[in-house]
Design a protein around this motif. Structure first.
Motif, PDB file in Angstrom:
ATOM      1  N   GLU A  62       8.377  -0.109  86.226  1.00  0.00           N
ATOM      2  CA  GLU A  62       8.862  -0.844  87.396  1.00  0.00           C
ATOM      3  C   GLU A  62       9.530  -2.149  86.978  1.00  0.00           C
ATOM      4  N   PRO A  63      10.701  -2.424  87.579  1.00  0.00           N
ATOM      5  CA  PRO A  63      11.420  -3.654  87.227  1.00  0.00           C
ATOM      6  C   PRO A  63      10.792  -4.882  87.873  1.00  0.00           C
ATOM      7  N   LEU A  64      10.900  -6.009  87.162  1.00  0.00           N
ATOM      8  CA  LEU A  64      10.414  -7.281  87.697  1.00  0.00           C
ATOM      9  C   LEU A  64      11.591  -8.084  88.231  1.00  0.00           C
ATOM     10  N   PHE A  65      12.647  -8.162  87.431  1.00  0.00           N
ATOM     11  CA  PHE A  65      13.915  -8.751  87.902  1.00  0.00           C
ATOM     12  C   PHE A  65      15.037  -8.270  87.002  1.00  0.00           C
ATOM     13  N   ASP A  66      16.253  -8.482  87.462  1.00  0.00           N
ATOM     14  CA  ASP A  66      17.424  -8.047  86.702  1.00  0.00           C
ATOM     15  C   ASP A  66      18.230  -9.240  86.220  1.00  0.00           C
ATOM     16  N   GLU A  67      18.879  -9.038  85.089  1.00  0.00           N
ATOM     17  CA  GLU A  67      19.803 -10.029  84.554  1.00  0.00           C
ATOM     18  C   GLU A  67      20.808 -10.413  85.638  1.00  0.00           C
ATOM     19  N   ALA A  68      21.158 -11.707  85.667  1.00  0.00           N
ATOM     20  CA  ALA A  68      22.196 -12.228  86.559  1.00  0.00           C
ATOM     21  C   ALA A  68      21.736 -12.382  88.006  1.00  0.00           C
ATOM     22  N   GLU A  69      20.498 -11.983  88.284  1.00  0.00           N
ATOM     23  CA  GLU A  69      19.915 -12.157  89.612  1.00  0.00           C
ATOM     24  C   GLU A  69      19.457 -13.623  89.722  1.00  0.00           C
ATOM     25  N   PRO A  70      19.509 -14.223  90.941  1.00  0.00           N
ATOM     26  CA  PRO A  70      19.069 -15.617  91.059  1.00  0.00           C
ATOM     27  C   PRO A  70      17.644 -15.799  90.541  1.00  0.00           C
ATOM     28  N   ALA A  71      17.455 -16.823  89.710  1.00  0.00           N
ATOM     29  CA  ALA A  71      16.151 -17.027  89.069  1.00  0.00           C
ATOM     30  C   ALA A  71      15.237 -17.812  89.994  1.00  0.00           C
ATOM     31  N   GLY A  80      -1.372  -6.263  80.572  1.00  0.00           N
ATOM     32  CA  GLY A  80      -0.340  -5.253  80.375  1.00  0.00           C
ATOM     33  C   GLY A  80       0.719  -5.678  79.385  1.00  0.00           C
ATOM     34  N   ALA A  81       1.932  -5.166  79.574  1.00  0.00           N
ATOM     35  CA  ALA A  81       3.037  -5.494  78.679  1.00  0.00           C
ATOM     36  C   ALA A  81       4.347  -5.379  79.430  1.00  0.00           C
ATOM     37  N   VAL A  82       5.269  -6.280  79.109  1.00  0.00           N
ATOM     38  CA  VAL A  82       6.570  -6.339  79.772  1.00  0.00           C
ATOM     39  C   VAL A  82       7.652  -6.275  78.703  1.00  0.00           C
ATOM     40  N   LYS A  83       8.746  -5.581  79.014  1.00  0.00           N
ATOM     41  CA  LYS A  83       9.881  -5.615  78.099  1.00  0.00           C
ATOM     42  C   LYS A  83      11.015  -6.371  78.747  1.00  0.00           C
ATOM     43  N   ILE A  84      11.707  -7.186  77.984  1.00  0.00           N
ATOM     44  CA  ILE A  84      12.879  -7.874  78.503  1.00  0.00           C
ATOM     45  C   ILE A  84      14.081  -7.436  77.677  1.00  0.00           C
ATOM     46  N   TYR A  85      15.224  -7.285  78.334  1.00  0.00           N
ATOM     47  CA  TYR A  85      16.384  -6.694  77.659  1.00  0.00           C
ATOM     48  C   TYR A  85      17.694  -7.119  78.294  1.00  0.00           C
ATOM     49  N   LYS A  86      18.743  -6.952  77.534  1.00  0.00           N
ATOM     50  CA  LYS A  86      20.107  -7.159  78.004  1.00  0.00           C
ATOM     51  C   LYS A  86      20.883  -5.860  77.842  1.00  0.00           C
ATOM     52  N   GLU A 110      20.164 -21.783  83.585  1.00  0.00           N
ATOM     53  CA  GLU A 110      21.152 -21.526  84.629  1.00  0.00           C
ATOM     54  C   GLU A 110      20.426 -21.137  85.914  1.00  0.00           C
ATOM     55  N   GLU A 111      21.201 -20.804  86.919  1.00  0.00           N
ATOM     56  CA  GLU A 111      20.623 -20.414  88.201  1.00  0.00           C
ATOM     57  C   GLU A 111      20.208 -18.945  88.234  1.00  0.00           C
ATOM     58  N   THR A 112      20.591 -18.212  87.202  1.00  0.00           N
ATOM     59  CA  THR A 112      20.292 -16.780  87.180  1.00  0.00           C
ATOM     60  C   THR A 112      19.504 -16.425  85.917  1.00  0.00           C
ATOM     61  N   TYR A 113      18.827 -15.280  85.951  1.00  0.00           N
ATOM     62  CA  TYR A 113      18.093 -14.808  84.790  1.00  0.00           C
ATOM     63  C   TYR A 113      19.066 -14.375  83.695  1.00  0.00           C
ATOM     64  N   ALA A 114      18.687 -14.612  82.449  1.00  0.00           N
ATOM     65  CA  ALA A 114      19.548 -14.271  81.318  1.00  0.00           C
ATOM     66  C   ALA A 114      19.289 -12.852  80.839  1.00  0.00           C
TER      67      ALA A 114
END
Lengths: 251, 251
Positions: A62-71, A80-86, A110-114
């Motif tokens: 399940e996603p937590l947030f997406d790149e470029a979405e307002p942070a 648990g464990a989370v993966k972060i990616y571009k 920035e104003e958005t997630y990287a």
DNA sequence: CGGGAAGTTGAAGAGCGTCAAAAGTAGTGG
DNA sequence: CCACTACTTTTGACGCTCTTCAACTTCCCG
């Protein structure tokens, strides 16, 4: 279907709304506090944190947030464990980190997630509204200092990962990865072997800049060299840690 | 002689003592202040910074500090260019960044530097004793906040670089690199083309996870594609920026 | 059990690395 | 000012690691 198309699809999994809720006095009983931002806060500070925190639970994938979405929020992994990616436009993916209990994510200048973030296993997190956390930081410079320390540490980790991605061979990468998981397990108070490897070969490949097949082949190679034993259900025994250490730096 | 041996040697260049000196009122006249930590400080704060700063000048190839050395100072580039890198025991090198006027380096969470730093061109820097800067930060939370912002930004840059190292082809890497240099030149108030590329092909290779030869071949390829024009003495004209943009993400 | 995803293994190929040599560039001293 | 030297860059030929494509096996979870 190409590998890239498959990756694209997996990046567009259905996005169920995270199950969330305001909990009672979560921070006081937090069992990963010593690992995280909240380490060494006094009672008043913990109370202030409690006042703005809510909890999030995610199932595998399940996603937590997406790149470029307002942070809007920052998060703290509690279980648990989370993966972060571009992602690249054609779907190629680079994991920039795997996060475990105590790790912080979502901090953005920035104003958005990287980057995008997604649960690897069943995961619980603390969620802090960014604005309200910033207000707290203003009030408690000590927390800001702690955050700066964490960011500096992340930076050093990122540079180590660049060395791995740019200059290590497949064997060195996989050996380094297993040792990293082992060290992180120790930090969380677990044993250094056997370790839990909850992420898929594909996820590992995207973390190490390799393909699924190469990761699998390299695990086989390490197994045949007697460095590891695959115990099934994501458990790996580091049976020859010295050999892994040597292999991880390519000597 | 192998490539690795050559790299080893270049990593062990003679180490002349940097020419340094306490200067008069350096910060007041600082021409890169708007780019850096010292942006938006008031007169009192600038005066306090002036009181602890000294200046360092380095010739091309001169080291500033080495990985694992006690992190006694932090630095701010005021002119020139600096490369920072990590080494593997056998001499393989990964550049983790090229730094330009306004960039900050030497910030470490641990007691030692996480990477080595060396001048690319003739370079001048401001040097701050770490302890004294930390004392100032304690006094001026605003500076600490600024530092946190800079570290967060660095983290996002590092993640972008991981994407490049792990998932981009040689052509995409070189195109991305040229666009990066161009964007950074604009930040410093220079034109976006032609740009100055002061570092060697070998340095670029170690930044992009490639060999000297592959970097050279890829420059030739971009030249033949009409995307760039090599003007000599490290000047590169980005004659088809749109093509570079497309190539940089591999579409 | 059974079906689908994840993992493993094999064969072939591509991209980048390695080694080698030529061409270009810069610095030095006569 | 030019020749000499040393280093960097470019180009070529070849080889190797990792990727790609494909088939098979194992592992889960219903």
């Amino acid at each position: 279907m190409t590998l890239f198309e498959i990756r694209k699809m997996s990046a567009r999994l259905p996005t169920p709304a995270p199950r969330t809720g305001r909990s009672e006095s979560p921070c006081a009983a937090c069992n990963v506090r010593h690992l995280t931002l909240c380490a060494a806060l006094d009672d008043q500070e913990v109370a202030d944190m409690s006042a703005i925190v809510s909890s999030v639970e995610l199932g595998p994938g399940e996603p937590l947030f997406d790149e470029a979405e307002p942070a809007k929020n920052v998060f703290n992994v509690t279980a648990g464990a989370v993966k972060i990616y571009k992602l690249l436009p054609d779907g190629r993916r680079q994991m920039t980190g795997f996060l475990f209990p105590g790790d912080f994510l979502g901090l953005a200048n920035e104003e958005t997630y990287a980057y995008s973030a997604e649960a690897v296993t069943f995961t619980t997190l603390c969620r802090f509204p960014r604005k309200r956390l910033e207000a707290l930081l203003e009030q408690y410079p000590r927390m800001e200092r702690r955050l700066l320390g964490m960011a500096s540490h992340e930076l050093a980790v990122a540079q180590e990962q660049m060395l791995l991605l740019g200059r290590k061979t497949a064997r060195e990468k996989v050996a380094s990865f297993l040792l990293l998981l082992s060290r992180r397990a120790v930090q969380r108070g677990q044993k250094d072997s056997p370790i839990s490897v909850p992420m898929s070969r594909n996820d590992i490949g995207d973390y190490l800049g390799l393909t699924t097949e190469t990761v699998s082949r390299t695990f086989t190679l390490l197994k045949q060299a007697g460095a590891i034993v695959l115990q099934g259900s994501g458990k790996v025994e580091l049976s020859d840690r010295a050999a892994l250490e040597v292999m991880s730096d390519g000597v």
